[in-house]
Design a protein around this motif. Structure first.
Motif, mmCIF file in Angstrom:
data_model
loop_
_atom_site.group_PDB
_atom_site.id
_atom_site.type_symbol
_atom_site.label_atom_id
_atom_site.label_comp_id
_atom_site.label_asym_id
_atom_site.label_seq_id
_atom_site.Cartn_x
_atom_site.Cartn_y
_atom_site.Cartn_z
ATOM 1 N N ILE A 256 8.069 29.240 24.423
ATOM 2 C CA ILE A 256 8.403 29.229 25.841
ATOM 3 C C ILE A 256 8.376 27.784 26.309
ATOM 4 O O ILE A 256 7.329 27.107 26.234
ATOM 5 N N GLY A 257 9.520 27.313 26.737
ATOM 6 C CA GLY A 257 9.623 25.933 27.181
ATOM 7 C C GLY A 257 9.216 24.993 26.062
ATOM 8 O O GLY A 257 9.626 25.153 24.915
ATOM 9 N N GLY A 258 8.388 24.024 26.407
ATOM 10 C CA GLY A 258 7.927 23.065 25.413
ATOM 11 C C GLY A 258 6.595 23.429 24.792
ATOM 12 O O GLY A 258 5.962 22.598 24.143
ATOM 13 N N GLY A 259 6.193 24.691 24.974
ATOM 14 C CA GLY A 259 4.906 25.114 24.442
ATOM 15 C C GLY A 259 4.918 25.301 22.946
ATOM 16 O O GLY A 259 5.885 24.976 22.257
ATOM 17 N N ARG A 260 3.845 25.848 22.440
ATOM 18 C CA ARG A 260 3.737 26.043 20.998
ATOM 19 C C ARG A 260 4.642 27.193 20.552
ATOM 20 O O ARG A 260 5.020 28.052 21.348
ATOM 21 N N ARG A 261 4.939 27.203 19.267
ATOM 22 C CA ARG A 261 5.710 28.299 18.693
ATOM 23 C C ARG A 261 4.734 29.365 18.214
ATOM 24 O O ARG A 261 3.911 29.114 17.332
ATOM 25 N N ASP A 262 4.856 30.531 18.789
ATOM 26 C CA ASP A 262 3.960 31.626 18.454
ATOM 27 C C ASP A 262 4.624 32.550 17.451
ATOM 28 O O ASP A 262 5.804 32.886 17.587
ATOM 29 N N ALA B 82 11.942 33.885 25.739
ATOM 30 C CA ALA B 82 11.546 32.730 24.935
ATOM 31 C C ALA B 82 12.742 32.288 24.096
ATOM 32 O O ALA B 82 13.754 32.978 24.031
ATOM 33 N N THR B 83 12.576 31.159 23.446
ATOM 34 C CA THR B 83 13.515 30.747 22.412
ATOM 35 C C THR B 83 12.940 31.200 21.078
ATOM 36 O O THR B 83 11.774 30.923 20.779
ATOM 37 N N TYR B 84 13.746 31.876 20.294
ATOM 38 C CA TYR B 84 13.299 32.469 19.043
ATOM 39 C C TYR B 84 13.803 31.633 17.858
ATOM 40 O O TYR B 84 14.979 31.248 17.821
ATOM 41 N N PHE B 85 12.898 31.407 16.929
ATOM 42 C CA PHE B 85 13.178 30.614 15.737
ATOM 43 C C PHE B 85 12.780 31.405 14.494
ATOM 44 O O PHE B 85 11.831 32.178 14.516
#
Length: 119
Positions: free
Chosen positions: A40-46, A91-94
């Motif tokens: 979410i945004g520049g936060g950590r990747r969960d 969120a952005t998903y990776f």
């Protein structure tokens, strides 16, 4: 390094569905496992979900029963079917291969795919 490519995101209303795709050339032949993460945004990747090369799966508790990870090995593609989406899934998903050393080092993070759940 091989570029990971995520796709399938978009804007969807609460309760809707999306199917995300992750193309990772060679991940099948390298017997890699695959993780999906979200940021979410520049936060950590969960971490969200995991698929082993043997077909075992695991999910974040908050997405269990709603998300399904699967693969098309002939396409070196992993999917994340997301149903009953909630605003908190925005969120952005990776995706990211894991496992053998080659799985850890051969791939470059993709751009991710944006999922927005909103009415």
């Amino acid at each position: 390094e091989v570029q990971l490519v995520e796709s399938g995101g978009g804007l969807v209303q609460p309760g809707g569905s999306l199917r995300l795709s992750c193309t990772a050339p060679g991940f099948t032949s390298n017997n890699c496992n695959m993780n999906w993460f979200r940021q979410i945004g520049g936060g950590r990747r969960d971490w969200v979900s995991w698929l082993s090369s043997d077909g075992d799966t695991n999910y974040l508790d908050s997405v269990k029963g709603r998300f399904t990870i699967s693969r098309a090995p002939e396409k070196d593609t992993v999917y994340l079917q997301m149903n009953s989406l909630k605003p908190e899934d925005t969120a952005t998903y990776f995706c990211r291969p894991v496992g053998a050393p080659v799985c850890q080092t051969a791939y470059r993070w993709g751009q991710g795919t944006q999922v927005t759940v909103s009415s």
